[in-house]
Design an enzyme around this catalytic site. Structure first.
Site, PDB file in Angstrom:
ATOM      1  N   GLY A 109      53.652  30.366  41.131  1.00  0.00           N
ATOM      2  CA  GLY A 109      52.415  31.012  40.678  1.00  0.00           C
ATOM      3  C   GLY A 109      52.230  32.436  41.190  1.00  0.00           C
ATOM      4  O   GLY A 109      51.347  33.155  40.734  1.00  0.00           O
ATOM      5  N   CYS A 148      49.233  35.991  41.773  1.00  0.00           N
ATOM      6  CA  CYS A 148      48.073  35.648  40.951  1.00  0.00           C
ATOM      7  C   CYS A 148      47.478  34.296  41.343  1.00  0.00           C
ATOM      8  O   CYS A 148      46.288  34.209  41.660  1.00  0.00           O
ATOM      9  CB  CYS A 148      48.502  35.645  39.482  1.00  0.00           C
ATOM     10  SG  CYS A 148      47.215  35.136  38.359  1.00  0.00           S
ATOM     11  N   LYS A 176      38.749  34.535  41.912  1.00  0.00           N
ATOM     12  CA  LYS A 176      37.764  34.098  40.910  1.00  0.00           C
ATOM     13  C   LYS A 176      37.009  32.860  41.384  1.00  0.00           C
ATOM     14  O   LYS A 176      35.833  32.678  41.050  1.00  0.00           O
ATOM     15  CB  LYS A 176      38.441  33.836  39.567  1.00  0.00           C
ATOM     16  CG  LYS A 176      38.375  35.012  38.633  1.00  0.00           C
ATOM     17  CD  LYS A 176      39.379  36.108  38.908  1.00  0.00           C
ATOM     18  CE  LYS A 176      38.924  37.353  39.563  1.00  0.00           C
ATOM     19  NZ  LYS A 176      39.975  38.333  39.823  1.00  0.00           N
ATOM     20  N   ALA A 221      37.224  51.830  45.987  1.00  0.00           N
ATOM     21  CA  ALA A 221      36.299  51.228  45.009  1.00  0.00           C
ATOM     22  C   ALA A 221      37.035  50.900  43.727  1.00  0.00           C
ATOM     23  O   ALA A 221      36.598  51.223  42.625  1.00  0.00           O
ATOM     24  CB  ALA A 221      35.138  52.179  44.731  1.00  0.00           C
ATOM     25  N   THR A 249      43.405  49.853  48.506  1.00  0.00           N
ATOM     26  CA  THR A 249      43.740  51.174  47.962  1.00  0.00           C
ATOM     27  C   THR A 249      44.940  51.115  47.025  1.00  0.00           C
ATOM     28  O   THR A 249      45.631  52.105  46.824  1.00  0.00           O
ATOM     29  CB  THR A 249      44.035  52.159  49.117  1.00  0.00           C
ATOM     30  OG1 THR A 249      44.987  51.544  49.996  1.00  0.00           O
ATOM     31  CG2 THR A 249      42.775  52.481  49.897  1.00  0.00           C
ATOM     32  N   ALA A 309      48.027  40.263  35.487  1.00  0.00           N
ATOM     33  CA  ALA A 309      48.758  39.019  35.279  1.00  0.00           C
ATOM     34  C   ALA A 309      49.143  38.833  33.809  1.00  0.00           C
ATOM     35  O   ALA A 309      50.268  38.426  33.502  1.00  0.00           O
ATOM     36  CB  ALA A 309      47.908  37.846  35.759  1.00  0.00           C
ATOM     37  N   HIS A 338      24.337  32.672  15.838  1.00  0.00           N
ATOM     38  CA  HIS A 338      23.137  33.056  16.582  1.00  0.00           C
ATOM     39  C   HIS A 338      22.595  31.831  17.322  1.00  0.00           C
ATOM     40  O   HIS A 338      22.559  30.742  16.725  1.00  0.00           O
ATOM     41  CB  HIS A 338      22.069  33.574  15.615  1.00  0.00           C
ATOM     42  CG  HIS A 338      20.780  33.900  16.291  1.00  0.00           C
ATOM     43  ND1 HIS A 338      20.642  35.032  17.072  1.00  0.00           N
ATOM     44  CD2 HIS A 338      19.594  33.252  16.334  1.00  0.00           C
ATOM     45  CE1 HIS A 338      19.390  35.064  17.551  1.00  0.00           C
ATOM     46  NE2 HIS A 338      18.744  33.988  17.127  1.00  0.00           N
TER      47      HIS A 338
END
Ligand code: FAD
Ligand code: NAI
Length: 462
Positions: A39, A42, A51, A177, A267, A317, A441
């Site tokens: 894997g 990632c 995540k 950032a 960075t 990924a 909708h």
């Protein structure tokens, strides 16, 4: 010694996907991976664990900010950090085991160990040398650091250390950032850390559409992240439990200091090709250490290919996966193609950010005639019900032909919404094609349609 049609070195999203596709196309395939689990970055220390922590901390934030408004009362949750880490580790394990299963299902030989290429057509793992008709390098990337900053993965950490801190720090300084800095900075800010992001440039997430970057920074500020922009970090000194960060502001060269319990250095990343023996083989690389390939992922050495973070292009990924599938097709005598103009990029902050194709700045630089269709999530009923009215969808289309050139979304589920545009762009869609498609909708997708309508006669709900 065993003999294979293809040996892939590296079991990350590039390598494992390539191995599966090679096997599906009838090639006798092996994949060499040095880590215990498959894997790559990632699944083990990147996309997936980050995540998981983003999801858990987002749930906490939701409970603190929106539950009472919706009439959900009661004791609010508090953080059990060891449990959150173990949830994250479980998610990682489920996914890495899934790849092991897929290898068995597809009859791919997994070789445990660090591979090298002693000569073209040969791969060495420990004392064994194997023969391969073709070799694919998919060895990925590693974090970079800065001069004057020593990583110890305890107080001064890369993303790897930041995903497994022993406790939630009181004060965290994030250097950079970019994507990692903002995602992991968000996690700790939501968990209660005082997070300060120090960035060299004047805008966050370089390369992103300027309007989106500004909105993202403003929203994250509201969530409590502090930003010091235009600042060059000079050094980080550590004691047993703390760090002192020295930086210079670029505008006036003034020197400043910050204290932190943890410093996250985010960075950028660089290709990881150590130990492969590339120099001895004479493999051409770029000045940034990326393996140079042609449009079909072939290096300058016959039979040697490379994909993913180890070569040029965005370090994502899904880009590695697409290259993995495409190179497998090339090796099986098929066409093999990746459309680099339609690779989405997503930042999993809250709100999410997603983009594909050209930014407005790029179109201006190229002198292209374009039009902008924009729609705010405040005009979307579903988003309002979710307290997620912040942000907008922005579609950039050719001024004459209406063909979509790029799209940039900041808002709820942006990372899912972007794919409608990706499919459209693959089919050469005009903004009108999206605008004329009936959208259910109430869905967030209606905001994409409204932005497409705004490229023509106008959005309805804005
Ligand atoms: P890698 O995933 O790095 O895999 C390479 C593998 O090769 C590694 O397992 C390594 O152990 C192995 N290897 C190296 N050398 C050898 C050798 N000589 N012999 C045997 N094995 C070897 N991208 C996204 O698209 N979405 C995200 O949300 C996202 N989040 C991220 C979060 C973090 C914190 C980080 C660090 C990265 C994230 N990325 C994300 C980037 C993503 O992880 C990479 O782009 C992706 O993993 C690259 O895949 P790859 O197969 O090229 O390399
Ligand atoms: P990045 O390239 O996204 O951002 C690095 C930031 O650090 C830039 O803003 C840069 O200007 C800044 N910087 C560089 N030197 C500095 C200095 N001396 N002082 C202060 N700031 C400095 O790199 P990052 O965040 O480390 O991520 C690496 C890679 O991982 C990215 O290429 C990204 O594609 C991938 N990634 C993708 C994710 C996603 O798709 N959601 C999530 C996390 C990582």
């Amino acid at each position: 010694m065993a003999s294979y049609d293809v040996i892939i070195i590296g079991g990350g999203p590039g390598g494992y996907v390539s191995a599966i596709r090679c096997a599906q196309l009838g090639l006798k395939t092996a994949c060499v991976e040095g880590r215990e689990t498959l894997g790559g970055t990632c699944l083990n220390i990147g996309c997936i664990p980050s995540k998981a922590l983003l999801h858990a901390s987002h749930m906490l934030h939701e409970s603190q900010t929106n539950f009472v408004k919706m009439g959900l009362k009661g004791k609010s949750p508090s953080v059990d950090w060891p449990q959150m880490l173990s949830y994250k580790d479980d998610v990682v394990a489920q996914n890495t085991k899934g790849i092991e299963f897929l290898f068995k299902k597809n009859k791919i030989d997994r070789m445990k160990g660090w591979g090298s290429i002693p000569e073209p057509g040969k791969v060495q793992v420990a004392d064994e040398v194997h023969e391969a008709g073709s070799i694919v390098i998919a060895t990925g990337s590693e974090s970079t650091s800065l001069p004057g900053v020593e990583i110890d993965e305890k107080i001064v950490v890369t993303s790897t250390g930041a995903l497994a801190l022993p406790k939630v720090p009181k004060k965290m300084v994030v250097i950079g950032a970019g994507v990692i800095g903002l995602e992991l900075g968000s996690v700790y800010a939501r968990l209660g850390s005082e997070v300060t992001v120090v960035e060299f440039l004047d805008a966050v997430t370089p390369g992103m559409d300027g309007e989106i970057a500004k909105t993202l920074q403003r929203t994250l500020k509201k969530q409590g992240l502090k930003f010091i922009m235009g600042a060059a970090v000079q050094s980080v000194e550590t004691t047993k439990t703390k760090a002192k960060i020295s930086y210079k502001l670029r505008k006036d060269d003034s020197e400043h200091q910050l204290d932190a319990d943890v410093v996250l250095v985010a960075t950028g990343r660089k290709p990881f090709t150590d130990g492969l023996g590339l120099a001895a083989l004479g493999v051409e690389t770029t000045p940034r250490g990326q393996i140079r390939t042609d449009t079909h992922w072939a290096t300058n050495i016959p039979g040697l290919y490379a994909i993913g973070d180890a070569i040029e292009g965005p370090m994502l990924a899904h880009k590695a996966e697409d290259e993995g599938m495409a190179v497998a097709e090339v090796l099986a005598g098929k066409a093999g193609h990746v459309n680099y103009g339609v690779i989405p990029a997503v930042i999993y902050t809250s709100p999410e950010v997603a983009s594909v194709g050209k930014t407005e700045e790029q179109l201006k630089d190229e002198g292209r005639a374009y039009k902008v269709g924009k729609f705010p999530f405040m005009g979307n009923a579903r988003a309002k019900a979710m307290f997620a009215g912040e942000g907008f969808v922005k579609i950039l289309a050719n001024k004459e032909t209406d063909r979509i050139l790029g799209a940039h979304i900041i808002g709820p589920s942006a990372g899912e919404l972007i794919h409608e545009i990706c499919v459209g762009m693959e089919f050469g869609a005009a903004a009108q094609d999206i605008a004329l498609t009936c959208h259910a909708h109430p869905t967030l997708s209606e905001a994409v349609r409204e932005a497409a309508l705004a490229c023509g006669d106008g959005a309805i709900h804005a």
